[in-house]
Design a protein around this motif. Structure first.
Motif, PDB file in Angstrom:
ATOM      1  N   ASP A 155       0.831  -1.210   0.000  1.00 51.36           N
ATOM      2  CA  ASP A 155       0.000   0.000   0.000  1.00 51.36           C
ATOM      3  C   ASP A 155       0.857   1.249   0.000  1.00 51.36           C
ATOM      4  OD1 ASP A 155      -2.629  -1.350   0.348  1.00 51.36           O
ATOM      5  OD2 ASP A 155      -1.741  -1.979   2.255  1.00 51.36           O
ATOM      6  N   LEU A 156       2.123   1.097   0.418  1.00 51.23           N
ATOM      7  CA  LEU A 156       3.045   2.232   0.506  1.00 51.23           C
ATOM      8  C   LEU A 156       4.467   1.691   0.468  1.00 51.23           C
ATOM      9  CD1 LEU A 156       3.772   5.252   1.257  1.00 51.23           C
ATOM     10  CD2 LEU A 156       3.632   4.515   3.643  1.00 51.23           C
ATOM     11  N   VAL A 157       5.336   2.376  -0.273  1.00 54.22           N
ATOM     12  CA  VAL A 157       6.766   2.076  -0.256  1.00 54.22           C
ATOM     13  C   VAL A 157       7.496   3.309   0.247  1.00 54.22           C
ATOM     14  CG1 VAL A 157       8.807   1.450  -1.608  1.00 54.22           C
ATOM     15  CG2 VAL A 157       6.579   0.448  -2.188  1.00 54.22           C
ATOM     16  N   VAL A 158       8.316   3.120   1.274  1.00 54.97           N
ATOM     17  CA  VAL A 158       9.126   4.207   1.835  1.00 54.97           C
ATOM     18  C   VAL A 158      10.589   3.816   1.721  1.00 54.97           C
ATOM     19  CG1 VAL A 158       9.670   5.560   3.905  1.00 54.97           C
ATOM     20  CG2 VAL A 158       7.300   4.861   3.454  1.00 54.97           C
ATOM     21  N   VAL A 159      11.418   4.716   1.206  1.00 56.45           N
ATOM     22  CA  VAL A 159      12.856   4.469   1.097  1.00 56.45           C
ATOM     23  C   VAL A 159      13.581   5.477   1.980  1.00 56.45           C
ATOM     24  CG1 VAL A 159      14.860   4.309  -0.418  1.00 56.45           C
ATOM     25  CG2 VAL A 159      12.602   3.626  -1.264  1.00 56.45           C
ATOM     26  N   ALA A 160      14.293   4.972   2.999  1.00 58.17           N
ATOM     27  CA  ALA A 160      15.008   5.836   3.934  1.00 58.17           C
ATOM     28  C   ALA A 160      16.190   5.066   4.534  1.00 58.17           C
ATOM     29  CB  ALA A 160      14.047   6.291   5.045  1.00 58.17           C
ATOM     30  N   PRO A 161      17.372   5.607   4.501  1.00 56.05           N
ATOM     31  CA  PRO A 161      17.709   6.816   3.768  1.00 56.05           C
ATOM     32  C   PRO A 161      17.768   6.545   2.261  1.00 56.05           C
ATOM     33  CG  PRO A 161      19.681   5.841   4.704  1.00 56.05           C
ATOM     34  CD  PRO A 161      18.527   5.033   5.213  1.00 56.05           C
ATOM     35  N   ALA A 162      17.297   7.497   1.484  1.00 52.18           N
ATOM     36  CA  ALA A 162      17.401   7.410   0.033  1.00 52.18           C
ATOM     37  C   ALA A 162      18.716   8.079  -0.355  1.00 52.18           C
ATOM     38  CB  ALA A 162      16.217   8.098  -0.634  1.00 52.18           C
ATOM     39  N   THR A 163      19.715   7.272  -0.630  1.00 52.42           N
ATOM     40  CA  THR A 163      21.027   7.799  -0.985  1.00 52.42           C
ATOM     41  C   THR A 163      21.016   8.349  -2.410  1.00 52.42           C
ATOM     42  OG1 THR A 163      21.730   5.643  -1.800  1.00 52.42           O
ATOM     43  CG2 THR A 163      22.137   6.120   0.538  1.00 52.42           C
ATOM     44  N   ALA A 164      22.065   9.079  -2.765  1.00 54.71           N
ATOM     45  CA  ALA A 164      22.195   9.587  -4.135  1.00 54.71           C
ATOM     46  C   ALA A 164      22.199   8.427  -5.127  1.00 54.71           C
ATOM     47  CB  ALA A 164      23.469  10.415  -4.265  1.00 54.71           C
ATOM     48  N   ASP A 165      22.843   7.321  -4.746  1.00 55.15           N
ATOM     49  CA  ASP A 165      22.906   6.144  -5.608  1.00 55.15           C
ATOM     50  C   ASP A 165      21.521   5.550  -5.828  1.00 55.15           C
ATOM     51  OD1 ASP A 165      24.429   3.914  -6.929  1.00 55.15           O
ATOM     52  OD2 ASP A 165      23.540   2.775  -5.288  1.00 55.15           O
ATOM     53  N   LEU A 166      20.735   5.430  -4.754  1.00 52.67           N
ATOM     54  CA  LEU A 166      19.394   4.856  -4.886  1.00 52.67           C
ATOM     55  C   LEU A 166      18.476   5.743  -5.713  1.00 52.67           C
ATOM     56  CD1 LEU A 166      18.234   3.182  -1.540  1.00 52.67           C
ATOM     57  CD2 LEU A 166      18.102   2.263  -3.853  1.00 52.67           C
ATOM     58  N   LEU A 167      18.578   7.053  -5.524  1.00 55.00           N
ATOM     59  CA  LEU A 167      17.750   7.968  -6.320  1.00 55.00           C
ATOM     60  C   LEU A 167      18.081   7.821  -7.806  1.00 55.00           C
ATOM     61  CD1 LEU A 167      17.926  11.198  -4.098  1.00 55.00           C
ATOM     62  CD2 LEU A 167      15.982   9.640  -4.345  1.00 55.00           C
ATOM     63  N   ALA A 168      19.381   7.721  -8.118  1.00 60.61           N
ATOM     64  CA  ALA A 168      19.789   7.579  -9.514  1.00 60.61           C
ATOM     65  C   ALA A 168      19.298   6.261 -10.105  1.00 60.61           C
ATOM     66  CB  ALA A 168      21.313   7.672  -9.611  1.00 60.61           C
ATOM     67  N   LYS A 169      19.372   5.192  -9.318  1.00 63.28           N
ATOM     68  CA  LYS A 169      18.900   3.894  -9.805  1.00 63.28           C
ATOM     69  C   LYS A 169      17.391   3.903 -10.032  1.00 63.28           C
ATOM     70  CE  LYS A 169      22.600   1.037  -7.878  1.00 63.28           C
ATOM     71  NZ  LYS A 169      22.994   0.064  -6.830  1.00 63.28           N
ATOM     72  N   ALA A 170      16.662   4.589  -9.143  1.00 64.77           N
ATOM     73  CA  ALA A 170      15.209   4.659  -9.300  1.00 64.77           C
ATOM     74  C   ALA A 170      14.835   5.425 -10.568  1.00 64.77           C
ATOM     75  CB  ALA A 170      14.579   5.315  -8.075  1.00 64.77           C
ATOM     76  N   VAL A 171      15.572   6.484 -10.866  1.00 66.48           N
ATOM     77  CA  VAL A 171      15.284   7.291 -12.050  1.00 66.48           C
ATOM     78  C   VAL A 171      15.559   6.506 -13.324  1.00 66.48           C
ATOM     79  CG1 VAL A 171      16.093   9.281 -13.390  1.00 66.48           C
ATOM     80  CG2 VAL A 171      15.563   9.541 -10.967  1.00 66.48           C
ATOM     81  N   THR A 172      16.652   5.763 -13.341  1.00 71.29           N
ATOM     82  CA  THR A 172      17.041   5.051 -14.562  1.00 71.29           C
ATOM     83  C   THR A 172      16.411   3.667 -14.665  1.00 71.29           C
ATOM     84  OG1 THR A 172      19.066   4.304 -13.425  1.00 71.29           O
ATOM     85  CG2 THR A 172      19.220   6.290 -14.777  1.00 71.29           C
ATOM     86  N   GLY A 173      15.601   3.292 -13.684  1.00 68.04           N
ATOM     87  CA  GLY A 173      14.872   2.031 -13.767  1.00 68.04           C
ATOM     88  C   GLY A 173      15.729   0.800 -13.616  1.00 68.04           C
ATOM     89  N   GLN A 174      16.816   0.903 -12.877  1.00 63.92           N
ATOM     90  CA  GLN A 174      17.665  -0.263 -12.668  1.00 63.92           C
ATOM     91  C   GLN A 174      16.957  -1.280 -11.770  1.00 63.92           C
ATOM     92  OE1 GLN A 174      21.865   0.511 -11.872  1.00 63.92           O
ATOM     93  NE2 GLN A 174      21.600   2.622 -12.570  1.00 63.92           N
ATOM     94  N   ALA A 175      17.319  -2.534 -11.920  1.00 65.71           N
ATOM     95  CA  ALA A 175      16.654  -3.601 -11.178  1.00 65.71           C
ATOM     96  C   ALA A 175      17.672  -4.656 -10.768  1.00 65.71           C
ATOM     97  CB  ALA A 175      15.545  -4.226 -12.011  1.00 65.71           C
ATOM     98  N   GLY A 176      18.713  -4.213 -10.070  1.00 67.89           N
ATOM     99  CA  GLY A 176      19.791  -5.117  -9.719  1.00 67.89           C
ATOM    100  C   GLY A 176      19.613  -5.839  -8.400  1.00 67.89           C
ATOM    101  N   ASP A 177      18.605  -5.471  -7.609  1.00 68.97           N
ATOM    102  CA  ASP A 177      18.371  -6.157  -6.342  1.00 68.97           C
ATOM    103  C   ASP A 177      16.880  -6.126  -6.040  1.00 68.97           C
ATOM    104  OD1 ASP A 177      17.867  -3.553  -5.535  1.00 68.97           O
ATOM    105  OD2 ASP A 177      19.620  -3.405  -4.235  1.00 68.97           O
ATOM    106  N   LEU A 178      16.508  -6.634  -4.884  1.00 64.89           N
ATOM    107  CA  LEU A 178      15.086  -6.750  -4.566  1.00 64.89           C
ATOM    108  C   LEU A 178      14.427  -5.390  -4.393  1.00 64.89           C
ATOM    109  CD1 LEU A 178      12.795  -8.727  -4.069  1.00 64.89           C
ATOM    110  CD2 LEU A 178      13.455  -8.804  -1.645  1.00 64.89           C
ATOM    111  N   LEU A 179      15.150  -4.410  -3.807  1.00 65.93           N
ATOM    112  CA  LEU A 179      14.535  -3.099  -3.581  1.00 65.93           C
ATOM    113  C   LEU A 179      14.270  -2.379  -4.895  1.00 65.93           C
ATOM    114  CD1 LEU A 179      13.523  -0.823  -1.840  1.00 65.93           C
ATOM    115  CD2 LEU A 179      15.897  -0.080  -1.469  1.00 65.93           C
ATOM    116  N   THR A 180      15.236  -2.346  -5.794  1.00 62.84           N
ATOM    117  CA  THR A 180      15.008  -1.637  -7.057  1.00 62.84           C
ATOM    118  C   THR A 180      13.946  -2.339  -7.912  1.00 62.84           C
ATOM    119  OG1 THR A 180      16.966  -2.771  -7.939  1.00 62.84           O
ATOM    120  CG2 THR A 180      17.263  -0.513  -7.156  1.00 62.84           C
TER     121      THR A 180
END
Length: 412
Positions: free
Chosen positions: A76-101
């Motif tokens: 119902d909700l996904v919260v990412v904390a801390p959202a590092t610079a690396d995680l933000l970049a991966k989310a933008v580019t649609g990477q899927a290298g692990d379970l979170l992405t």
């Protein structure tokens, strides 16, 4: 509610344990997905113990459950904390290298990112572009708090306090528009409690202030996303977690601390009960009561007008442009005028932007859990009334401050 809590690989990961506790204590079912890097800061055993659910960051665990698809679909909700610079970049580019992405790509419900990183990383053009892209796609990205970072550096990049992230997450799920936290990225200095002016080593001139209203204001400002500096005079309640605390005793000590703290603050709230007068002389030894001597005469001198000095300092500084200063007036009426008449005169005399007025007395306001105030504005807007618990009154005051800040100097 089913929540996926993604934990990024930053030192602020330790704070997320408190956020998880807030979610579970509110009755939500939380699945934690830490990145591999984050487990170097907080191990999976901690997340399993606090959530009551198994924890993994691999798409190859429990393959038969198809977790890389299922978790995002069911959340119902996904919260990412801390959202590092690396995680933000991966989310933008649609990477899927692990379970979170993978889960972020599959998320059907609202997604909230709470960034934390060094100031230069947060302010880098690439990170700013990634944040704007995520917001354009419908994700909520909080502004980080300002303050002490890892090492000696200070600036924007701190993870917002867990309570503030929790409030933002609940607002987001409820479809409210205030999830961005109105004071995110702002620094707020608040004075609280009552000053004490020494007569001798054991006696002092004081007042009835308990500090409850000032502490409630610090909590409300913290929950609105601000970095809070609390200048604490004598208080009967503990200082809240998640704020910077500086202890003071006398009006002169508060003056020094307030002028220094205000220089780097967006908002200054002077809610402390500051003594107007202090003894002209302070005895090094206890003043004795003797039958063979006359009763002592105590001469008082005026204390500095801290609120007025704060206004003068702001008005004389380029860096103070846009700073909001809020005073408090604890008033009683008399034959010469009522409470509001005295307060209006004080507002004009002091030159602060807002003045919070309450009618005080032996059994009113001081030490009580409730309050009723009137907020006056130097700009001439209609007086605003607020009443209820001191928590509710504080939230109303912080909402008004947020409105004034955004009206005078809206943030991009």
């Amino acid at each position: 509610m089913r929540i996926v809590l993604g934990v990024g690989g930053g030192i602020a990961a330790y704070k997320v344990a408190s956020l998880l506790r807030l979610f579970t204590e509110a009755g939500h079912d939380v699945t934690v997905i830490p990145t591999e890097a984050s487990t170097r800061f907080v191990g999976t055993a901690t997340w399993e113990a606090l959530s009551g659910n198994p924890v993994s960051n691999s798409v190859f665990d429990d393959v038969h459950l198809v977790n890389h698809v299922r978790l995002g679909h069911e959340a119902d909700l996904v919260v990412v904390a801390p959202a590092t610079a690396d995680l933000l970049a991966k989310a933008v580019t649609g990477q899927a290298g692990d379970l979170l992405t993978n889960t972020l790509l599959m998320a059907h419900g609202p997604v909230l990112f709470a960034p934390a990183m060094h100031t230069e990383m947060w302010q880098h053009a690439a990170t700013r572009a990634n944040v704007e892209t995520l917001r354009t796609r419908g994700a909520a990205v909080l502004e980080p708090a300002s303050g002490r970072l890892t090492g000696a550096d200070s600036g924007p990049g701190r993870l917002p306090e867990p309570q503030a992230i929790f409030e933002a997450a609940m607002a987001l799920v409820q479809g409210r528009s205030d999830y961005q936290l109105p004071l995110a990225g702002r620094t707020v200095t608040i004075s609280a409690g009552g000053t004490r002016e020494p007569l001798d080593p054991v006696r002092f001139l004081g007042n009835r202030s308990s500090g409850k209203q000032g502490v409630a204001l610090a909590v409300a400002a913290r929950n609105a996303g601000a970095t809070v500096r609390l200048l604490a005079a004598h208080m009967e309640v503990p200082a809240p977690a998640g704020v910077e605390v500086q202890r003071v005793e006398t009006a002169l000590e508060l003056r020094e601390a307030a002028l220094a703290a205000a220089a780097g603050s967006d908002v200054v709230i002077m809610s402390a009960a500051v003594a107007d007068f202090r003894p002209a002389e302070v005895s090094d030894t206890k003043i004795k009561k003797r039958d063979d001597t006359a009763d002592p005469v105590i001469t008082l001198v005026r204390n500095p007008d801290i609120l007025q000095e704060l206004v003068e300092q702001r008005n004389g500084s380029r860096s103070g442009a846009g700073q909001l200063i809020v005073g408090f007036a604890a008033e009683t009426g008399d034959s010469q005028g009522d409470v509001l008449a005295y307060a209006e005169a004080k507002l004009q005399r002091k030159g602060c932007d807002l003045l919070v007025v309450n009618h005080v007395g032996t059994d009113k306001v001081f030490g009580q859990d409730s309050n009723a105030v009137v907020i006056l504005s130097r700009a001439g807007s209609e007086p605003q009334e607020a009443s209820g618990t001191k928590t509710e009154v504080s939230e109303a005051i912080i909402r008004r401050i947020s409105f004034e800040l955004n009206r005078v100097s809206p943030r991009a």
